[in-house]
Design an enzyme around this catalytic site. Structure first.
Site, PDB file in Angstrom:
ATOM      1  N   CYS A 426       0.865  -1.174   0.000  1.00  0.00           N
ATOM      2  CA  CYS A 426       0.000   0.000   0.000  1.00  0.00           C
ATOM      3  C   CYS A 426       0.899   1.220   0.000  1.00  0.00           C
ATOM      4  CB  CYS A 426      -0.964  -0.027   1.178  1.00  0.00           C
ATOM      5  SG  CYS A 426      -0.157   0.053   2.788  1.00  0.00           S
ATOM      6  N   HIS A 564      -5.358   6.677  -2.820  1.00  0.00           N
ATOM      7  CA  HIS A 564      -5.958   6.720  -1.479  1.00  0.00           C
ATOM      8  C   HIS A 564      -5.102   7.486  -0.483  1.00  0.00           C
ATOM      9  CE1 HIS A 564      -2.933   3.664  -0.987  1.00  0.00           C
ATOM     10  NE2 HIS A 564      -3.174   3.586   0.309  1.00  0.00           N
ATOM     11  N   HIS A 579      -3.489   9.730   4.750  1.00  0.00           N
ATOM     12  CA  HIS A 579      -3.909   8.400   4.299  1.00  0.00           C
ATOM     13  C   HIS A 579      -5.414   8.268   4.506  1.00  0.00           C
ATOM     14  CE1 HIS A 579      -4.289   4.031   4.136  1.00  0.00           C
ATOM     15  NE2 HIS A 579      -3.044   3.958   3.688  1.00  0.00           N
TER      16      HIS A 579
END
Length: 641
Positions: A426, A564, A579
């Protein structure tokens, strides 16, 4: 689908040179007034452009062989060239005449006059890539060792190409002739038949068979001779040109509209790269009617869109025949030919073409934009990361030895590559499934550069690294696949993580609240990486708004493919990570849109990204948004409205 994406990516290499060649040819055609008044300048420019356009299929053979090869080098490109030379030489009319015993080359099946096409070029490129991938490491007996390894590739490629040439010798004339007969039949269907012709004209471009249909309608195969009759002005007013008119609105306006939609939907980090391909293709399509740079940019990446494009072309052709508008071309349906033939005696109401074009521009733009966003189609700038990581013109990933070394240390600390069953990342951490979690050495991971390690339960393990985590993940994949060979035990670095904090006194950062909502302590975040301040200190926001803005002046340090999160470097050197949500990386960008590019200067209040709270909730993820200082463990954040 992955094969088609790789093929589409490979095609971009030869396609990139075509727009300039097309424009050179178009200028030459314009200077010579449609070829009726040639001069030195037009001859020079025409030869320069034609040198590439006339050899497009050869460029495809070489480019695809290079792009489809694993760890491709010049050997794979040579293999594609060898395949092309063998196949086209075996099937050129002079050679076929020898096979059949025909004395006059003109008596050879006309299908072999069109064998040097893009379809054959793609086949030859794939043969070259296959032979390179399969035989580049071949080891022969000592007596034949000179031909071992890469030297064997060209030899094997030639053998494979001979077999393909034999197959095409029997199949190609049958397919080509069948299309000619079919084209003669659809002439009898009126506007509906014209629409079918337009549809098939685009649909057959990838296999090079559109020439068979074109010969029926444009030349004197079935008595139509639409192109020559128009240019000579000796056709029938109101009829001649009906098999060419409908291409103008599509090539001049429709495809540029599609290019704009593809650019606007490209991932933020790849917009500049997509812009180069799409803008050049749009100019080529509008100006001279050479559409291949745009069409090949998406026909394999998003075949459903290409089918829509073919359907729209058919509709445009049918409408143009019904309306009182007629136009023709000598080169292609672009601006140059439209201007040159505006006063042609066969031209009927040419002013309607731009009117129709504006309509098709908005149709293409709207439909392409909707389909791309709704079905997440992989148009230029939206390709999957595993496709882009294979060394393409869109690859923005570093392959420094530093990341390879970190990857080796991480793999060793995780119990070896066999112990890693799944690998992803991520914004700041590696996300993995580990076969035996007990083999994970957290101390070794820390020494190798990890900021922290989390065992989320079961076989899930997360390693916090920092904003450059994708480079480490890519390097781990290269090491695990064998693409990069590294020593089994790489020397350990000093125990300093990438996110190691700078030596600072306690600092209070007064920032604008970057997102509407309720401010809560970082400990409220349902993720230990944030809650335990492994990434760094900060605050979190339970959002009610949908737009993240810059909390202070600074520079965008990083954006992410899934949109994101965003990283910001403030003017005093502070690094912030914003985030949105927890585990929202799993949404693959659905519901998120990055509004800035890496390296961009922003001021307080500049919109950075947008997100859809409803989609986050529907996906089952918390929307709580941590705002974290990455490079100062002594920092403290305070928000102002």
């Amino acid at each position: 689908m992955k094969f088609l994406q790789r093929l589409g990516r490979s095609i971009m290499l030869p396609v990139a040179v075509l727009p300039v060649a097309a424009i050179l040819s178009g200028i030459s055609y314009w200077i010579s007034q449609g070829g009726t008044n040639p001069n030195v300048a037009s001859a020079f420019l025409g030869a320069a452009g034609g040198s590439l356009l006339d050899n497009m299929a050869l460029l495809f053979a070489v480019g695809i062989a290079l792009g489809m090869a694993r760890k491709g080098d010049g050997t794979s490109a040579l293999a594609g060239l060898v395949s092309w030379l063998v196949v086209t030489t075996m099937l050129k009319p002079e050679t076929v005449a020898l096979y059949t015993g025909v004395a006059d080359v003109n008596e050879v099946d006309p299908a072999f006059l069109k064998v040097q096409n893009v379809f054959v070029g793609i086949i030859c490129g794939l043969i070259g890539a296959f032979c390179y991938n399969r035989f580049k490491d071949t080891k022969l007996p000592d007596a034949l060792s000179f031909f071992s390894g890469k030297r064997s590739v060209a030899i094997v490629t030639a053998a494979f190409s001979l077999v393909v040439a034999i197959v095409l010798y029997f199949v190609w004339p049958w397919v080509y002739g069948g299309l000619v007969v079919f084209g003669e039949w659809i002439v009898t269907l009126g506007p509906f038949g014209t629409g079918i012709y337009g549809f098939l004209n685009r649909l057959l471009i990838p296999v090079g068979l559109h020439h068979a249909l074109n010969s029926v309608f444009w030349f004197d195969v079935a008595g139509i001779n639409d192109l020559n009759n128009f240019l000579s002005g000796e056709g029938t007013y109101g009829v001649t040109g009906q098999y060419m008119t409908g291409f103008f609105p599509i090539m001049m306006f429709g495809l540029p509209g599609a290019a704009l939609a593809m650019y606007l939907t490209a991932k933020t980090t790849r917009k500049k790269l997509a812009y180069g391909v799409l803008f050049a293709g749009a100019i080529s399509s509008f100006f001279v009617g050479v559409t291949e740079p745009l069409e090949f940019a998406f026909m394999f990446l998003a075949p459903a869109l290409y089918l829509v494009h073919a359907l729209f072309t058919g509709i445009s052709m049918a409408i143009s025949q019904i309306l009182p508008v007629r136009m023709g071309f000598g080169f292609s349906a672009g601006f140059v030919d439209l201007v040159l033939n505006w006063m042609n005696p066969m031209a009927q109401n040419p002013w309607l073409i731009p009117v129709m074009g504006v309509f098709w521009f908005f149709v293409y733009f709207g439909v392409f934009y909707f389909f791309i966003k709704r079905f997440n189609l992989k148009t230029p700038g939206r390709e999957d990361d595993d496709i882009l990581a294979e060394g393409t013109e869109f690859d923005t990933h570093s392959k420094d030895d530093a990341y390879n070394l970190t990857a080796v240390r991480f793999i060793d600390a995780l119990g070896g590559k066999e112990n890693i069953t799944e690998l992803d990342n991520c914004a700041t951490r590696l996300r993995m499934e580990i076969a035996d979690v007990s083999q994970v050495d957290e101390v070794a991971l820390k020494r190798a550069g990890a900021a922290g390690t989390m065992k989320a339960g079961g076989h899930s393990v997360q390693v916090v690294y920092g904003l450059n985590v994708q480079f480490v993940k890519d390097a781990m994949e290269r090491v695990m696949s064998g693409e990069v060979e590294m020593p089994a035990a790489a020397p350990e670095p000093a125990p300093v993580a990438e996110t190691a904090t700078a030596t600072m006194t306690r600092t209070t950062l007064r920032l604008r609240q970057p997102l509407e909502g309720t401010v809560v302590p970082l400990s409220a975040v349902p993720d230990p990486t944030f809650a335990e301040e492994i990434m760094g200190p900060g605050l979190a926001i339970e959002p009610t708004g949908k737009t993240v803005v810059a909390p202070a002046d600074g520079t965008i340090g990083a954006t992410f493919e899934t949109s994101h999160a965003v990283a910001l470097e403030l003017e005093d050197g502070t690094e912030l990570l914003i985030h949105v949500g927890i585990d929202t990386v799993q949404m693959k960008g659905d519901g998120f849109r990055t509004l800035v590019e890496k390296g961009a200067r922003v001021t307080t209040g500049t919109p950075l990204l947008e997100f859809d709270l409803a989609k986050i909730a529907a996906a089952g993820h918390p929307a709580i948004t941590p705002v974290v200082v990455l490079n100062n463990e002594n920092a403290q954040i305070e928000f102002s409205e």
